[in-house]
Design an enzyme around this catalytic site. Structure first.
Site, PDB file in Angstrom:
ATOM      1  N   ARG A  92      -5.655  11.968   0.656  1.00  0.00           N
ATOM      2  CA  ARG A  92      -5.324  10.816  -0.183  1.00  0.00           C
ATOM      3  C   ARG A  92      -6.088  10.890  -1.506  1.00  0.00           C
ATOM      4  O   ARG A  92      -5.651  10.326  -2.511  1.00  0.00           O
ATOM      5  CB  ARG A  92      -5.697   9.512   0.525  1.00  0.00           C
ATOM      6  CG  ARG A  92      -4.931   9.260   1.812  1.00  0.00           C
ATOM      7  CD  ARG A  92      -5.589   8.153   2.628  1.00  0.00           C
ATOM      8  NE  ARG A  92      -5.590   6.879   1.923  1.00  0.00           N
ATOM      9  CZ  ARG A  92      -6.337   5.826   2.296  1.00  0.00           C
ATOM     10  NH1 ARG A  92      -7.163   5.925   3.334  1.00  0.00           N
ATOM     11  NH2 ARG A  92      -6.274   4.709   1.612  1.00  0.00           N
TER      12      ARG A  92
ATOM     13  N   HIS B  56     -11.716   1.686   9.647  1.00  0.00           N
ATOM     14  CA  HIS B  56     -10.753   0.920  10.444  1.00  0.00           C
ATOM     15  C   HIS B  56     -11.266   0.739  11.865  1.00  0.00           C
ATOM     16  O   HIS B  56     -10.873  -0.213  12.548  1.00  0.00           O
ATOM     17  CB  HIS B  56      -9.405   1.640  10.496  1.00  0.00           C
ATOM     18  CG  HIS B  56      -8.690   1.701   9.185  1.00  0.00           C
ATOM     19  ND1 HIS B  56      -8.923   2.696   8.271  1.00  0.00           N
ATOM     20  CD2 HIS B  56      -7.758   0.882   8.634  1.00  0.00           C
ATOM     21  CE1 HIS B  56      -8.150   2.506   7.209  1.00  0.00           C
ATOM     22  NE2 HIS B  56      -7.440   1.412   7.398  1.00  0.00           N
TER      23      HIS B  56
ATOM     24  N   LYS C  15      -9.554   1.546  -5.901  1.00  0.00           N
ATOM     25  CA  LYS C  15     -10.219   1.394  -4.606  1.00  0.00           C
ATOM     26  C   LYS C  15     -10.875   2.721  -4.208  1.00  0.00           C
ATOM     27  O   LYS C  15     -10.515   3.770  -4.749  1.00  0.00           O
ATOM     28  CB  LYS C  15      -9.209   0.939  -3.546  1.00  0.00           C
ATOM     29  CG  LYS C  15      -8.063   1.937  -3.297  1.00  0.00           C
ATOM     30  CD  LYS C  15      -7.076   1.412  -2.296  1.00  0.00           C
ATOM     31  CE  LYS C  15      -6.035   2.474  -1.949  1.00  0.00           C
ATOM     32  NZ  LYS C  15      -5.033   1.982  -1.000  1.00  0.00           N
ATOM     33  N   HIS C  16     -11.878   2.667  -3.321  1.00  0.00           N
ATOM     34  CA  HIS C  16     -12.508   1.527  -2.669  1.00  0.00           C
ATOM     35  C   HIS C  16     -13.933   1.446  -3.209  1.00  0.00           C
ATOM     36  O   HIS C  16     -14.736   2.318  -2.886  1.00  0.00           O
ATOM     37  CB  HIS C  16     -12.553   1.691  -1.165  1.00  0.00           C
ATOM     38  CG  HIS C  16     -11.231   2.016  -0.530  1.00  0.00           C
ATOM     39  ND1 HIS C  16     -10.681   3.298  -0.545  1.00  0.00           N
ATOM     40  CD2 HIS C  16     -10.334   1.242   0.119  1.00  0.00           C
ATOM     41  CE1 HIS C  16      -9.527   3.293   0.102  1.00  0.00           C
ATOM     42  NE2 HIS C  16      -9.275   2.048   0.505  1.00  0.00           N
TER      43      HIS C  16
ATOM     44  N   ARG D 115       4.439   2.501   2.987  1.00  0.00           N
ATOM     45  CA  ARG D 115       5.077   1.457   3.805  1.00  0.00           C
ATOM     46  C   ARG D 115       6.603   1.496   3.662  1.00  0.00           C
ATOM     47  O   ARG D 115       7.310   1.176   4.601  1.00  0.00           O
ATOM     48  CB  ARG D 115       4.557   0.076   3.414  1.00  0.00           C
ATOM     49  CG  ARG D 115       3.044  -0.036   3.283  1.00  0.00           C
ATOM     50  CD  ARG D 115       2.278   0.531   4.459  1.00  0.00           C
ATOM     51  NE  ARG D 115       0.855   0.322   4.307  1.00  0.00           N
ATOM     52  CZ  ARG D 115      -0.076   0.926   5.032  1.00  0.00           C
ATOM     53  NH1 ARG D 115       0.267   1.797   5.962  1.00  0.00           N
ATOM     54  NH2 ARG D 115      -1.351   0.678   4.832  1.00  0.00           N
TER      55      ARG D 115
ATOM     56  N   ASP E 261     -11.078  -5.043   1.063  1.00  0.00           N
ATOM     57  CA  ASP E 261     -10.178  -4.300   1.920  1.00  0.00           C
ATOM     58  C   ASP E 261      -9.825  -5.235   3.086  1.00  0.00           C
ATOM     59  O   ASP E 261     -10.385  -6.347   3.205  1.00  0.00           O
ATOM     60  CB  ASP E 261     -10.862  -3.016   2.403  1.00  0.00           C
ATOM     61  CG  ASP E 261      -9.886  -1.922   2.801  1.00  0.00           C
ATOM     62  OD1 ASP E 261      -8.691  -2.229   3.001  1.00  0.00           O
ATOM     63  OD2 ASP E 261     -10.307  -0.758   2.920  1.00  0.00           O
TER      64      ASP E 261
ATOM     65  N   ASP F 267       0.872  -1.179   0.000  1.00  0.00           N
ATOM     66  CA  ASP F 267       0.000   0.000   0.000  1.00  0.00           C
ATOM     67  C   ASP F 267       0.908   1.227   0.000  1.00  0.00           C
ATOM     68  O   ASP F 267       1.273   1.746   1.055  1.00  0.00           O
ATOM     69  CB  ASP F 267      -0.883  -0.028   1.249  1.00  0.00           C
ATOM     70  CG  ASP F 267      -2.218   0.663   1.030  1.00  0.00           C
ATOM     71  OD1 ASP F 267      -2.389   1.304  -0.020  1.00  0.00           O
ATOM     72  OD2 ASP F 267      -3.078   0.562   1.917  1.00  0.00           O
TER      73      ASP F 267
END
Length: 337
Positions: free
Chosen positions: A141, A184, A171-172, A73, A254, A65
């Site tokens: 984002r 989340h 996505k998403h 990451r 996801d 990601d």
């Protein structure tokens, strides 16, 4: 040997003996990397090479990601930072063609960085249309609040990644830009009427035929299905994602560990597959959870395997020598904003 329709995470910077044995037996459809797996170039290349050796083929789906901005990451100082989607939105407002060129150059450079260490799939572009008052889980984002701009920049990102030899993921689906809470942490419910939601579908519709892989959203849309989030809803997957959007590629969830979904990991995985998802994403490398998913999930379907094979067959080597020029082009264009 049957393939488990799941993408699993790894616990650390090298494969453990337990992971090697489990993955060799379960044969997951792919793997996903996180910051815990990324130390430096040599280590990360060795890790991805070990996954290819374990699978016995070069075209393993190894995901990360790496959007840029706060979702990255692979981080400095070992790897360069890349801008968030909002940077291209700002330029698009002044000079759309320049924003598209900058986004494509940025994505190609980012893709070359991933390819150098053996990553084959990036969880980008994000095609969620940002809406006022929404939770900041999407925020900068997003490529903007204009669906046409989001589609145009998203197309450039897909093209840039492909030029570097990286498969992108849209996505998403069917749209995460209206949520008032972070999926989340809890289950979002988007109460907008179907006519308003058409705006959120537009970028996905525009890129449905161009994208090989797509990701679902853990969100309830009462206009389509008041009983289940999109990831677990046969109605949303078939009528909205497959039919209205027209997405025929590989559909993955996801992360099923997100708190928007309830139940055990195995229960959530089986429910998502039964609803019509091709693959389940389980990120956190907890061996008990991965073992339970592998034991409970049916083998990958022939259709899903064909979609996965088609996606990975699109990978072609990029040109690492272009990296510096691509970054310079991006920075020169973004400076216009």
């Amino acid at each position: 040997m049957a393939v488990t329709p799941a993408i699993f995470g790894l616990a650390g910077p090298q494969l453990s003996r337990e992971e090697r044995a489990f993955f060799a037996d379960a044969r997951p459809a792919g793997y996903i990397l996180f910051k815990r797996n990324c130390v430096d170039r040599a280590q990360l290349r060795a890790l991805t090479d070990s996954l290819r050796a374990l699978e016995g083929r070069a075209d393993v789906a190894i995901l990360i990601d790496q959007e840029g901005g706060r979702v990255a990451r692979m981080q400095p100082p070992e790897w360069p930072a890349f801008p968030a989607g909002g940077a291209f939105e700002a330029l698009y407002r002044r000079a759309p063609a320049s924003a598209i060129a900058a986004a494509e150059a940025n994505a190609e450079a980012l893709g070359l960085m991933l390819a150098e260490v053996g990553v084959t799939v990036d969880c980008a572009p994000i095609l969620d249309v940002r809406h006022a008052g929404a939770d900041e889980v999407i925020g900068d984002r997003a490529y903007g609040d204009d669906p046409l701009a989001v589609a145009a920049i998203g197309r450039a990102v897909l093209d840039g990644l492909a030029r570097a030899g990286i498969v992108g993921i849209i996505k998403h689906m069917p749209g995460h830009g209206r949520v008032r809470v972070d999926s989340h942490k809890e289950l979002p419910i988007v109460d907008a009427p179907a006519a308003a939601l058409d705006e959120d579908l537009l970028p996905f519709r525009r890129l449905a035929a161009r994208a090989a892989i797509g990701m679902t959203a853990h969100i309830v849309y009462p206009a389509w299905d008041p009983t289940a989030p999109a990831t677990l809803s046969p109605t949303v997957i078939e009528r909205v994602i497959r039919s209205q959007i027209g997405f025929a590629g590989l559909l993955m969830t996801d992360d099923i560990d997100m708190k928007a979904l309830s139940g055990t990991p195995a229960e959530k995985a089986c429910a998502a597959l039964a609803a019509g998802c091709d693959l389940v994403l389980d990120c956190w490398a907890r061996m008990d959870e991965m073992t339970a998913i592998a034991a409970a999930a049916p083998p990958i379907t022939a259709a899903a395997q064909a979609r996965l094979d088609a996606a990975m067959a699109s990978v072609r080597p990029g040109d690492p020598a272009r990296f510096a020029d691509l970054v310079a082009t991006r920075d020169r264009l973004l400076a216009l904003a």
